[in-house]
Design a protein around this motif. Structure first.
Motif, PDB file in Angstrom:
ATOM      1  N   GLY A  36      61.609  79.730  23.052  1.00 48.75           N
ATOM      2  CA  GLY A  36      61.484  79.830  21.596  1.00 48.75           C
ATOM      3  C   GLY A  36      62.367  80.903  20.990  1.00 48.75           C
ATOM      4  N   GLU A  37      63.061  81.641  21.836  1.00 46.76           N
ATOM      5  CA  GLU A  37      63.865  82.770  21.337  1.00 46.76           C
ATOM      6  C   GLU A  37      65.359  82.437  21.348  1.00 46.76           C
ATOM      7  OE1 GLU A  37      62.387  85.544  20.393  1.00 46.76           O
ATOM      8  OE2 GLU A  37      60.363  85.215  21.220  1.00 46.76           O
ATOM      9  N   ALA A  38      66.094  83.148  20.469  1.00 50.51           N
ATOM     10  CA  ALA A  38      67.548  83.141  20.579  1.00 50.51           C
ATOM     11  C   ALA A  38      67.886  84.243  21.596  1.00 50.51           C
ATOM     12  CB  ALA A  38      68.196  83.438  19.244  1.00 50.51           C
ATOM     13  N   LEU A  39      68.466  83.861  22.712  1.00 52.73           N
ATOM     14  CA  LEU A  39      68.594  84.820  23.809  1.00 52.73           C
ATOM     15  C   LEU A  39      69.641  85.896  23.531  1.00 52.73           C
ATOM     16  CD1 LEU A  39      68.241  82.499  26.925  1.00 52.73           C
ATOM     17  CD2 LEU A  39      66.491  83.679  25.590  1.00 52.73           C
ATOM     18  N   ASN A  40      69.261  87.125  23.836  1.00 52.14           N
ATOM     19  CA  ASN A  40      70.226  88.230  23.742  1.00 52.14           C
ATOM     20  C   ASN A  40      70.005  89.163  24.937  1.00 52.14           C
ATOM     21  OD1 ASN A  40      68.035  90.003  23.245  1.00 52.14           O
ATOM     22  ND2 ASN A  40      68.098  89.440  21.070  1.00 52.14           N
ATOM     23  N   ASP A  41      70.843  90.179  25.047  1.00 53.36           N
ATOM     24  CA  ASP A  41      70.792  91.057  26.221  1.00 53.36           C
ATOM     25  C   ASP A  41      69.438  91.743  26.387  1.00 53.36           C
ATOM     26  OD1 ASP A  41      73.336  90.292  26.640  1.00 53.36           O
ATOM     27  OD2 ASP A  41      74.264  92.266  26.313  1.00 53.36           O
ATOM     28  N   ASN A  42      68.816  92.131  25.271  1.00 57.40           N
ATOM     29  CA  ASN A  42      67.519  92.828  25.357  1.00 57.40           C
ATOM     30  C   ASN A  42      66.430  91.924  25.916  1.00 57.40           C
ATOM     31  OD1 ASN A  42      68.477  95.217  24.444  1.00 57.40           O
ATOM     32  ND2 ASN A  42      67.947  94.836  22.285  1.00 57.40           N
ATOM     33  N   LEU A  43      66.390  90.694  25.396  1.00 49.18           N
ATOM     34  CA  LEU A  43      65.374  89.747  25.875  1.00 49.18           C
ATOM     35  C   LEU A  43      65.595  89.444  27.362  1.00 49.18           C
ATOM     36  CD1 LEU A  43      65.186  87.130  23.014  1.00 49.18           C
ATOM     37  CD2 LEU A  43      63.253  88.342  24.049  1.00 49.18           C
ATOM     38  N   ILE A  44      66.857  89.276  27.696  1.00 48.97           N
ATOM     39  CA  ILE A  44      67.187  88.966  29.095  1.00 48.97           C
ATOM     40  C   ILE A  44      66.783  90.126  29.996  1.00 48.97           C
ATOM     41  CG2 ILE A  44      69.194  88.736  30.649  1.00 48.97           C
ATOM     42  CD1 ILE A  44      70.340  86.713  28.645  1.00 48.97           C
ATOM     43  N   GLN A  55      65.233  95.559  46.987  1.00 48.76           N
ATOM     44  CA  GLN A  55      65.103  94.129  46.676  1.00 48.76           C
ATOM     45  C   GLN A  55      64.740  93.919  45.200  1.00 48.76           C
ATOM     46  OE1 GLN A  55      62.427  93.085  50.058  1.00 48.76           O
ATOM     47  NE2 GLN A  55      63.751  91.296  50.217  1.00 48.76           N
ATOM     48  N   ARG A  56      63.831  94.765  44.686  1.00 49.30           N
ATOM     49  CA  ARG A  56      63.460  94.638  43.259  1.00 49.30           C
ATOM     50  C   ARG A  56      64.656  94.953  42.365  1.00 49.30           C
ATOM     51  NH1 ARG A  56      57.972  93.859  42.594  1.00 49.30           N
ATOM     52  NH2 ARG A  56      56.698  94.582  44.338  1.00 49.30           N
ATOM     53  N   HIS A  57      65.408  95.962  42.777  1.00 48.01           N
ATOM     54  CA  HIS A  57      66.610  96.309  42.013  1.00 48.01           C
ATOM     55  C   HIS A  57      67.585  95.118  41.989  1.00 48.01           C
ATOM     56  CE1 HIS A  57      70.227  98.381  40.696  1.00 48.01           C
ATOM     57  NE2 HIS A  57      70.819  97.960  41.784  1.00 48.01           N
ATOM     58  N   LEU A  58      67.798  94.517  43.173  1.00 43.61           N
ATOM     59  CA  LEU A  58      68.692  93.354  43.236  1.00 43.61           C
ATOM     60  C   LEU A  58      68.171  92.227  42.354  1.00 43.61           C
ATOM     61  CD1 LEU A  58      69.527  93.093  47.065  1.00 43.61           C
ATOM     62  CD2 LEU A  58      71.054  93.842  45.225  1.00 43.61           C
ATOM     63  N   ALA A  59      66.856  92.015  42.393  1.00 43.39           N
ATOM     64  CA  ALA A  59      66.279  90.927  41.599  1.00 43.39           C
ATOM     65  C   ALA A  59      66.552  91.157  40.119  1.00 43.39           C
ATOM     66  CB  ALA A  59      64.772  90.828  41.855  1.00 43.39           C
ATOM     67  N   LYS A  60      66.428  92.399  39.677  1.00 43.10           N
ATOM     68  CA  LYS A  60      66.632  92.687  38.257  1.00 43.10           C
ATOM     69  C   LYS A  60      68.092  92.424  37.864  1.00 43.10           C
ATOM     70  CE  LYS A  60      66.377  96.194  34.727  1.00 43.10           C
ATOM     71  NZ  LYS A  60      66.394  97.620  34.445  1.00 43.10           N
ATOM     72  N   VAL A  61      69.006  92.925  38.674  1.00 43.30           N
ATOM     73  CA  VAL A  61      70.430  92.766  38.346  1.00 43.30           C
ATOM     74  C   VAL A  61      70.836  91.297  38.410  1.00 43.30           C
ATOM     75  CG1 VAL A  61      72.766  93.402  39.036  1.00 43.30           C
ATOM     76  CG2 VAL A  61      70.930  95.096  39.168  1.00 43.30           C
ATOM     77  N   LEU A  62      70.400  90.612  39.487  1.00 42.58           N
ATOM     78  CA  LEU A  62      70.773  89.203  39.643  1.00 42.58           C
ATOM     79  C   LEU A  62      70.193  88.355  38.519  1.00 42.58           C
ATOM     80  CD1 LEU A  62      70.362  88.669  43.522  1.00 42.58           C
ATOM     81  CD2 LEU A  62      72.498  88.825  42.230  1.00 42.58           C
ATOM     82  N   THR A  63      68.948  88.667  38.105  1.00 41.68           N
ATOM     83  CA  THR A  63      68.313  87.889  37.039  1.00 41.68           C
ATOM     84  C   THR A  63      69.121  88.001  35.749  1.00 41.68           C
ATOM     85  OG1 THR A  63      66.160  88.377  38.006  1.00 41.68           O
ATOM     86  CG2 THR A  63      66.161  87.513  35.768  1.00 41.68           C
ATOM     87  N   GLN A  64      69.538  89.218  35.428  1.00 44.41           N
ATOM     88  CA  GLN A  64      70.302  89.391  34.188  1.00 44.41           C
ATOM     89  C   GLN A  64      71.614  88.611  34.241  1.00 44.41           C
ATOM     90  OE1 GLN A  64      69.400  93.804  34.428  1.00 44.41           O
ATOM     91  NE2 GLN A  64      69.835  93.604  32.257  1.00 44.41           N
TER      92      GLN A  64
END
Ligand SMILES: Cc1cc2nc3c(=O)[nH]c(=O)nc-3n(C[C@H](O)[C@H](O)[C@H](O)COP(=O)(O)OP(=O)(O)OC[C@H]3O[C@@H](n4cnc5c(N)ncnc54)[C@H](O)[C@@H]3O)c2cc1C
Ligand code: FES
Ligand code: FES
Lengths: 292, 158
Positions: free
Chosen positions: A236-244, A269-278
């Motif tokens: 429902g959102e217009a995606l931007n860097d903050n939301l991501i 692993q959590r750090h990788l997950a955060k970076v990869l997700t973005q």
């Protein structure tokens, strides 16, 4: 080490294979590509007394389009998925991710069914099955049933299959229009099991807002991990860097549950997950925009 | 009860018929039954690549197949690349010229991986070569000369 002795059967039809599975229920083990089972047998981690080899069952090896879905026989090799034109066109996420599985020599033998039933939390295909909302067809001598991917994986190396059931077909609905995809992982070397990985899908509506989102992780728990809350935070959102970024925080800090291994601590692993997700969400969003 | 199964297969264009126990690995069959010791065994769990051979022209780990599964198939091992040492395959020659090996333990597996790779990618970049080599471990060379040898071979084989 060498494998322990076993009785060997090589049926040439599904019918025969199902008969053997029912005759040897509980003892009979399917041999597909052998790329996970044979190493385990060489180490004697497993010592099945009866092996039922599906490599001669030609009717289990196909990839075709039918009713807005791709249907894949469980014995289709990973290498065939990699080069299939329907998969590339209809489920580009799968096309992009397959080369991350092991090495060409392994993909030449390893099968889609074998990888799914093996249910290794670090494997790519179970994650892709969840991301692409696959349905899996299990067959036994007494009948057949369809299982949704989300109900199929039942923990570490465990699935919903009964001891006499064979996974025969995988059904992948075509990816929706206006959908962008991304698959990213970090592995110590090309072809190794990854320390962390994510499959992302973003569907945009006519106004460029996120209509649907999917985020599924490998090596992030005792099976493929579907980060439902993170994905829903985008809808429902217009995606931007903050939301991501906030979705990446929800997924990496709240929803995944990595165990750590000798190459990576759970924090890493959590750090990788955060970076990869973005990164993956940005790529998927961009691709969804391009397809409009 | 030990099961014994009759298999007929082609190895390096020669037909063999043998009786095998189902648990016999294809790598051990090639080495111990046929005496083709060019196929090396490093890890027996699919990781090192030393045992790579061609099964119907595609590269595969011979330590992750049972000999019974090769029944009716066409196998090629490193011995199939050339008849004698004076007529090396261009890929072998390139490894010799470019110092693509030291102890040679990994070499047969690398050669058998590169044969189909070069067929599918006759003009590979260094990056593609490194990627294609990722499933083969070498403890000696540091890979640079292997990469050079494959590049040289691709030029020779054009
Ligand atoms: C060096 C190496 C690196 C690897 N790296 C990766 C990687 O990075 N990512 C990754 O995902 N995988 C990796 N793999 C595993 C590879 O992808 C395997 O091929 C795959 O996991 C198992 O598929 P298979 O067809 O070989 O199954 P098999 O090994 O034959 O079988 C696996 C299990 O599933 C069961 N089974 C198989 N098919 C069926 C069926 N149709 N119905 C019911 N039960 C069935 C078997 O009984 C067995 O328990 C790697 C393997 C090796 C050797
Ligand atoms: S011996 Fe087969 S891969 Fe190492
Ligand atoms: S040359 Fe010694 S392992 Fe490669």
């Amino acid at each position: 080490m060498k494998p322990a002795p076993f009785e060997y059967h090589a049926p040439d039809s599904i019918e025969q294979a199902l008969g053997l599975m029912s005759q040897h229920a509980g003892e009979g083990k399917i041999l597909a590509g052998g790329q996970s089972l044979v190493p385990a047998m060489n180490f004697r981690v497993v010592q099945p007394s009866v092996l039922i080899d599906l490599n001669r069952v030609a009717e289990l090896s196909y990839i075709r389009e039918e009713d807005n879905a791709i249907r894949i026989g469980s014995m289709a090799r990973e290498r065939h998925l990699e080069f299939d034109s329907s998969i590339k066109k209809r489920t580009p996420l799968l096309h992009e991710a397959v080369p991350f599985i092991a090495h060409p020599q392994i993909r030449n033998r390893g099968t889609i069914g074998g990888s799914i039933v093996n249910a290794d939390p670090a494997a790519e295909l179970p994650v892709l099955m969840l991301a692409l909302s696959a349905r899996l067809k299990a067959k036994s001598k007494s009948g057949e049933r369809w299982v949704e991917a989300k109900d199929f994986f039942a923990g570490m190396f465990t699935t919903a299959l009964e001891p006499d059931e064979i996974l025969v077909e995988i059904e992948l609905p075509f990816m929706m229009p206006n959908t962008g995809w991304s698959f990213m992982e970090v592995a110590p070397r090309a072809g190794d099991y990854a320390l962390m990985g994510v499959a992302a899908l973003i569907t945009l509506d006519g106004n460029g807002k996120c209509e649907a989102a999917k985020l599924v992780y490998l090596n992030a728990g005792d099976g493929p991990v579907d980060a439902i809350e993170a994905a829903e935070s985008l809808v429902g959102e217009a995606l931007n860097d903050n939301l991501i970024e906030s979705a990446a925080v929800i997924a990496s800090e709240k929803e995944i549950n990595p165990f750590g291994n000798m190459h990576a601590s759970t924090d890493f692993q959590r750090h990788l997950a955060k970076v990869l997700t973005q990164k993956a969400l940005k790529q998927a969003t961009q691709r969804a925009g391009e397809s409009q | 009860m030990t099961q014994s199964i009759s298999i007929t297969l082609k190895v390096n264009d020669k037909e063999y018929k043998r009786e095998v126990e189902p648990r016999l690995l294809l790598s051990d069959f090639l080495r111990h039954e046929l005496g083709l010791t060019g196929t090396h065994v490093g890890c027996e769990h699919g990781v090192c690549g030393a045992c790579t051979i061609l099964v119907d022209e595609e590269s595969a780990r011979s330590c992750l197949m049972f000999a019974v599964q090769a029944d009716g198939h066409n196998i090629m091992t490193v011995e199939g690349l050339t008849k004698d040492k004076d007529n090396l395959h261009p890929l072998q020659h390139a490894f010799w010229e470019a110092h693509g090996l030291q102890c040679g333990y990994c070499t047969p597996g690398i050669l058998m991986t590169m044969i189909p790779f070069l067929k599918q990618n006759p003009d590979p970049t260094e990056d593609e070569i490194r990627h294609a080599l990722s499933g083969n471990l070498c403890r000696c060379t540091g890979y640079q000369h292997i990469v050079d040898a494959v590049k040289l071979a691709s030029e020779k084989m054009k």
